[in-house]
Design a protein around this motif. Structure first.
Motif, PDB file in Angstrom:
ATOM      1  N   ALA A  85      46.116   7.919  57.631  1.00  0.00           N
ATOM      2  CA  ALA A  85      45.829   7.677  59.046  1.00  0.00           C
ATOM      3  C   ALA A  85      47.004   6.984  59.725  1.00  0.00           C
ATOM      4  CB  ALA A  85      44.560   6.848  59.183  1.00  0.00           C
ATOM      5  N   ARG A  86      47.629   6.054  59.026  1.00  0.00           N
ATOM      6  CA  ARG A  86      48.781   5.359  59.616  1.00  0.00           C
ATOM      7  C   ARG A  86      49.933   6.331  59.842  1.00  0.00           C
ATOM      8  NH1 ARG A  86      47.628   1.282  55.541  1.00  0.00           N
ATOM      9  NH2 ARG A  86      49.625   1.739  54.526  1.00  0.00           N
ATOM     10  N   VAL A  87      50.165   7.235  58.881  1.00  0.00           N
ATOM     11  CA  VAL A  87      51.236   8.227  59.034  1.00  0.00           C
ATOM     12  C   VAL A  87      50.945   9.124  60.230  1.00  0.00           C
ATOM     13  CG1 VAL A  87      52.318  10.259  57.992  1.00  0.00           C
ATOM     14  CG2 VAL A  87      51.972   8.190  56.628  1.00  0.00           C
ATOM     15  N   ARG A  88      49.687   9.571  60.370  1.00  0.00           N
ATOM     16  CA  ARG A  88      49.342  10.436  61.506  1.00  0.00           C
ATOM     17  C   ARG A  88      49.556   9.705  62.824  1.00  0.00           C
ATOM     18  NH1 ARG A  88      44.989  11.949  58.107  1.00  0.00           N
ATOM     19  NH2 ARG A  88      43.614  10.494  59.219  1.00  0.00           N
ATOM     20  N   LEU A  89      49.167   8.436  62.879  1.00  0.00           N
ATOM     21  CA  LEU A  89      49.347   7.687  64.116  1.00  0.00           C
ATOM     22  C   LEU A  89      50.824   7.542  64.457  1.00  0.00           C
ATOM     23  CD1 LEU A  89      47.396   4.591  65.304  1.00  0.00           C
ATOM     24  CD2 LEU A  89      49.878   4.613  65.451  1.00  0.00           C
ATOM     25  N   LEU A  90      51.649   7.211  63.456  1.00  0.00           N
ATOM     26  CA  LEU A  90      53.075   7.028  63.711  1.00  0.00           C
ATOM     27  C   LEU A  90      53.738   8.332  64.126  1.00  0.00           C
ATOM     28  CD1 LEU A  90      54.022   4.550  60.844  1.00  0.00           C
ATOM     29  CD2 LEU A  90      54.008   4.079  63.299  1.00  0.00           C
ATOM     30  N   ARG A  91      53.382   9.426  63.477  1.00  0.00           N
ATOM     31  CA  ARG A  91      53.951  10.711  63.886  1.00  0.00           C
ATOM     32  C   ARG A  91      53.500  11.080  65.303  1.00  0.00           C
ATOM     33  NH1 ARG A  91      54.423  15.744  60.103  1.00  0.00           N
ATOM     34  NH2 ARG A  91      55.595  16.284  61.985  1.00  0.00           N
ATOM     35  N   GLY A  92      52.266  10.739  65.625  1.00  0.00           N
ATOM     36  CA  GLY A  92      51.798  10.970  66.983  1.00  0.00           C
ATOM     37  C   GLY A  92      52.599  10.174  67.996  1.00  0.00           C
ATOM     38  N   MET A  93      52.982   8.948  67.642  1.00  0.00           N
ATOM     39  CA  MET A  93      53.840   8.163  68.525  1.00  0.00           C
ATOM     40  C   MET A  93      55.208   8.819  68.654  1.00  0.00           C
ATOM     41  SD  MET A  93      53.101   4.216  67.378  1.00  0.00           S
ATOM     42  CE  MET A  93      54.428   3.605  68.439  1.00  0.00           C
ATOM     43  N   GLY A  94      55.817   9.187  67.526  1.00  0.00           N
ATOM     44  CA  GLY A  94      57.170   9.721  67.534  1.00  0.00           C
ATOM     45  C   GLY A  94      57.298  11.034  68.267  1.00  0.00           C
ATOM     46  N   GLU A  95      56.219  11.808  68.319  1.00  0.00           N
ATOM     47  CA  GLU A  95      56.246  13.121  68.949  1.00  0.00           C
ATOM     48  C   GLU A  95      55.414  13.145  70.228  1.00  0.00           C
ATOM     49  OE1 GLU A  95      55.093  15.795  65.759  1.00  0.00           O
ATOM     50  OE2 GLU A  95      56.289  14.586  64.364  1.00  0.00           O
ATOM     51  N   ALA A  97      54.132  12.805  74.148  1.00  0.00           N
ATOM     52  CA  ALA A  97      54.665  13.192  75.455  1.00  0.00           C
ATOM     53  C   ALA A  97      55.042  11.983  76.289  1.00  0.00           C
ATOM     54  CB  ALA A  97      53.630  14.035  76.199  1.00  0.00           C
ATOM     55  N   ILE A  98      54.644  10.795  75.846  1.00  0.00           N
ATOM     56  CA  ILE A  98      54.897   9.566  76.586  1.00  0.00           C
ATOM     57  C   ILE A  98      56.132   8.881  76.004  1.00  0.00           C
ATOM     58  CG2 ILE A  98      53.948   7.325  77.253  1.00  0.00           C
ATOM     59  CD1 ILE A  98      51.149   8.563  76.881  1.00  0.00           C
ATOM     60  N   GLN A  99      57.170   8.721  76.828  1.00  0.00           N
ATOM     61  CA  GLN A  99      58.427   8.176  76.314  1.00  0.00           C
ATOM     62  C   GLN A  99      58.259   6.775  75.742  1.00  0.00           C
ATOM     63  OE1 GLN A  99      61.828   8.365  78.890  1.00  0.00           O
ATOM     64  NE2 GLN A  99      63.066   7.061  77.592  1.00  0.00           N
ATOM     65  N   LEU A 100      57.425   5.946  76.354  1.00  0.00           N
ATOM     66  CA  LEU A 100      57.250   4.586  75.880  1.00  0.00           C
ATOM     67  C   LEU A 100      56.746   4.556  74.445  1.00  0.00           C
ATOM     68  CD1 LEU A 100      57.447   1.611  76.725  1.00  0.00           C
ATOM     69  CD2 LEU A 100      55.060   1.746  77.472  1.00  0.00           C
ATOM     70  N   GLN A 580      63.314  19.328  71.964  1.00  0.00           N
ATOM     71  CA  GLN A 580      64.026  18.726  73.087  1.00  0.00           C
ATOM     72  C   GLN A 580      65.058  17.698  72.603  1.00  0.00           C
ATOM     73  OE1 GLN A 580      61.495  17.720  76.487  1.00  0.00           O
ATOM     74  NE2 GLN A 580      59.837  18.924  75.567  1.00  0.00           N
ATOM     75  N   TYR A 581      65.900  17.241  73.541  1.00  0.00           N
ATOM     76  CA  TYR A 581      67.088  16.483  73.159  1.00  0.00           C
ATOM     77  C   TYR A 581      67.155  15.078  73.755  1.00  0.00           C
ATOM     78  CZ  TYR A 581      68.484  21.213  71.855  1.00  0.00           C
ATOM     79  OH  TYR A 581      68.520  22.461  71.302  1.00  0.00           O
ATOM     80  N   GLY A 582      66.636  14.890  74.929  1.00  0.00           N
ATOM     81  CA  GLY A 582      66.818  13.605  75.599  1.00  0.00           C
ATOM     82  C   GLY A 582      65.643  12.672  75.447  1.00  0.00           C
ATOM     83  N   ARG A 583      65.813  11.439  75.954  1.00  0.00           N
ATOM     84  CA  ARG A 583      64.738  10.470  76.090  1.00  0.00           C
ATOM     85  C   ARG A 583      63.968  10.252  74.790  1.00  0.00           C
ATOM     86  NH1 ARG A 583      63.971   8.959  81.333  1.00  0.00           N
ATOM     87  NH2 ARG A 583      65.189  10.138  82.858  1.00  0.00           N
ATOM     88  N   THR A 584      64.699   9.825  73.756  1.00  0.00           N
ATOM     89  CA  THR A 584      64.179   9.419  72.440  1.00  0.00           C
ATOM     90  C   THR A 584      63.632  10.576  71.606  1.00  0.00           C
ATOM     91  OG1 THR A 584      61.941   8.835  73.230  1.00  0.00           O
ATOM     92  CG2 THR A 584      63.602   7.101  73.296  1.00  0.00           C
TER      93      THR A 584
END
Length: 655
Positions: A85-95, A97-100, A580-584
């Motif tokens: 669950a932690r891995v899924r949450l972190l991957r969800g953050m990294g990918e 649509a919200i830059q923050l 995509q390339y920009g914004r993290t």
């Protein structure tokens, strides 16, 4: 704000550490409690209260079940989740649509992976290092290779008087100090960082970042898109850079002349400054023997019919290519001709006074003229005393990030201060080979290609390689889970990259907060991203030509391919486009910060004139990379030195 983590924040940080690098059960593996302690100590070391506050707020949010329910659909604290669950949450953050959220993921990934891979464990080595055959740090030298520079100790509140006070000791400040002191002027040099002797350079990557880089290597742009690597210490960036010594291309000199309205950059005077600089710091191609990573770049370019050249370097008597991969944390042999070896040594011999651990708060201005500076000197016991230096002229040479903040804190009335910032964003494409490459071995940088450097009016991207051990891959590589990331790290000995150095056309800015601290606002434009993409395609083609069995980007998640099948390159770039390339979304880093206090004829569009003197304050000069008119497109060190030589000689001539 407290520098300590709360109990809840610490539990979330522990869970994050155990997710990125699951505990191995081996007490000497550096996982578990030792990793948590290291990550916590790095958070405590962040100088910028605002950046530290953002990170602590993120830890608090991850500990909040309602926040996780909103973003991930799981009403649990991060620490209460199982590993999947932690891995899924972190991957969800990294990918996301919200830059923050993406920025938060990148900050955590960098913090924890660097904490794990960049320091040895108890036995002085590291399990991951042994896995790939990385030897780790070399033994410390027991001797000193030259006489240390004399320093002025400031133990109590002190006033000094001089002709010129120089804030900063890197390529600009060091060169200006040497020229002015040898011309008979009384010079005081003030340096924010420490003075590290060659025998004391730590070739432990984490310690090298902590000791020799600005804000301990932890500073980033405000959005989290780019980590900012800049030197901090006596000698500044000249102590830790890669020794690459390019002159400004003729086309760029002409562009700078047009944009600035100044004749300097195409003048005989500027060429003479370059000649003096190159002689003093020994710029030659003599010590440019390619290691395996540079051989791959050179052979690939030649096979494809592309440009490739030898990189001139400012070294003398470089004794061991096997050790040069460590020189991004300082050269133990003094072969690197930094300002501590050259211009600052000249200045000290001519009587200049040098003070380290000095934070300059502001420039003293009276009646529209700079009359000195005031700052605080940190004593060895951690306390500080006030140092006031009165001078006939002040030179700001503290770089393109902290220089604008100094001018703003000093109430210099010019709206262009901090504007026009360029960062030369750097990224890479990686290739895995059947052979061992050992990218940590070899002279720093010896080959380059300008095949894609002029894609539009002189803007594009240069190919260079960089020494790679663990810190940069740990920070930059995409993360799809601990097993995937560790599997890639175990192949580092077989990895070679094509580094992509972008000449950015479009700029950002340095804003100064109420606390006087600089904040960097910068994102790549669509124009510049298009040039990066073209260079990435070329890099993949080059690596494939040289036999790479797998090629990948440094995106989140990485685009990956096995070259050789029909249409593989188009499919690879389509996958990269989708990410995509920009914004993290892609890992970039900046080694070169420029043009935030640019030189020009018109005070409405620039900060200083052709002499280096402020348009607004007499006797105040700027001599560092912030004076650049645009991005240089080449590693900027000797251009900074040439500008400083020009400015310092002009000051001497007018006196």
């Amino acid at each position: 704000m407290s520098t300590q983590l709360s109990a809840g924040q610490r539990e979330v940080l522990r869970a994050l550490c155990d997710t990125f690098v699951p505990p191995s059960g081996d007490p000497d593996a550096g996982t578990g409690e030792p990793l948590l302690a290291r990550a916590e100590s790095l958070i405590a070391a962040i100088d910028d209260a605002q950046a530290k506050g953002k990170l602590k707020l993120l830890l608090t949010a991850l500990g909040n079940p309602l926040a996780n329910l909103l973003f991930d659909g799981r009403p649990q604290s991060f620490a209460a989740m199982d590993l999947d669950a932690r891995v899924r949450l972190l991957r969800g953050m990294g990918e996301s649509a919200i830059q923050l959220r993406r920025a938060g993921f990148q900050a955590i990934k960098r913090l924890i992976n660097v904490s794990y891979y960049s320091w040895p464990t108890k036995d002085g080595s590291h399990p991951a290092w042994r896995e790939v055959g990385y030897p780790g740090p070399l033994p410390h030298r027991s001797d000193e290779v030259n006489r240390p520079l004399p320093l002025l100790a400031v133990e109590r509140d002190t006033r000094l008087d001089c002709d010129v006070v120089i804030v900063g000791s890197g390529a600009g400040g060091g060169a200006a100090a040497g020229v002015l002191a040898q011309a008979g002027r009384s010079v005081v040099v003030l340096e924010k960082g420490e003075y590290h002797l060659p025998k004391d350079f730590s070739h432990v990557e984490g310690e090298g970042l902590y000791e020799n880089y600005l804000d301990r290597g932890l500073i980033m742009t405000e959005s989290g898109s780019l980590p900012i690597l800049a030197g901090s210490g006596l000698g500044g960036g000249t102590v830790i850079n890669y020794t690459t010594s390019f002159e400004l291309p003729e086309r760029t000199r002409e562009e700078w002349s047009r944009r600035s309205g100044l004749d300097l950059f195409t003048s005989a005077r500027f060429r003479e400054s370059y000649a003096r600089v190159k002689e003093r710091v020994n710029v030659t191609e003599e010590w440019s023997t390619p290691g395996r990573r540079d051989q791959i770049l050179e052979a690939g370019c030649k096979a494809l019919g592309w440009h490739c050249g030898v990189i001139p370097r400012n070294v003398r008597g470089c004794p061991s290519p096997a050790e040069c991969g460590y020189c991004g944390y300082g050269c133990r042999h003094n072969a690197k001709q930094s300002t501590t070896v050259t211009y600052l040594a000249d200045a000290a011999q001519a009587g200049a006074r040098i003070v380290v651990r000095c934070n300059v708060d502001r420039i003293l201005i009276e009646g529209g003229r700079a009359t000195g500076v005031v700052g605080r000197v940190r004593r060895p016991d951690g306390t500080s005393v006030t140092l006031t230096v009165h001078a006939k002229a002040v030179i700001s040479s503290c770089g393109s990030i902290y220089g604008p903040a100094l001018l703003v804190r000093s109430a210099v009335p010019n709206a262009n201060i901090g504007r026009g910032l360029h960062l030369h964003p750097g990224t890479a494409v990686g290739g895995l080979f059947d052979e061992r490459v050992e990218s940590w071995i070899g002279h720093q940088q010896t080959r380059y290609s300008d095949q894609f450097s002029d894609q539009h009016d002189g803007y594009g991207a240069k190919f260079e390689t960089v020494p790679l051990a663990f810190t940069l891959p740990a920070s930059a590589f995409g993360w799809e889970g601990p097993q995937q990331h560790q599997a890639v790290m175990k192949q580092l000995a077989n990895l070679s990259i094509v580094g992509i150095l972008l000449r950015d056309r479009d700029s950002g800015r340095v804003a100064t907060g109420r606390d006087g601290h600089p904040h960097v606002h910068y994102e790549l434009s669509a124009f510049d991203i298009a040039h990066v993409r073209t260079a990435m395609r070329g890099a993949a083609e080059l690596l494939a030509q040289q036999g790479a069995r797998a090629i990948f980007t440094v995106q989140q998640p990485p685009a990956q391919t096995k070259p050789g099948t029909p249409g593989w390159l188009d499919r690879f770039m389509a996958d990269a486009d989708a990410r995509q390339y920009g914004r993290t979304r892609q890992a970039f880093i900046t080694f070169h910060q420029m043009a935030s206090c640019s030189m020009g004829k018109d005070p409405r569009t620039s900060v200083i004139g052709e002499t280096g003197e402020s348009h607004d304050v007499k006797g105040l000069y700027v001599a560092d990379a912030s004076t650049f008119v645009t991005s240089s497109g080449v590693n900027p060190m000797i251009t900074i030195m040439a500008i400083a030589d020009h400015i310092a000689r002009g000051i001497g001539e007018r006196w």
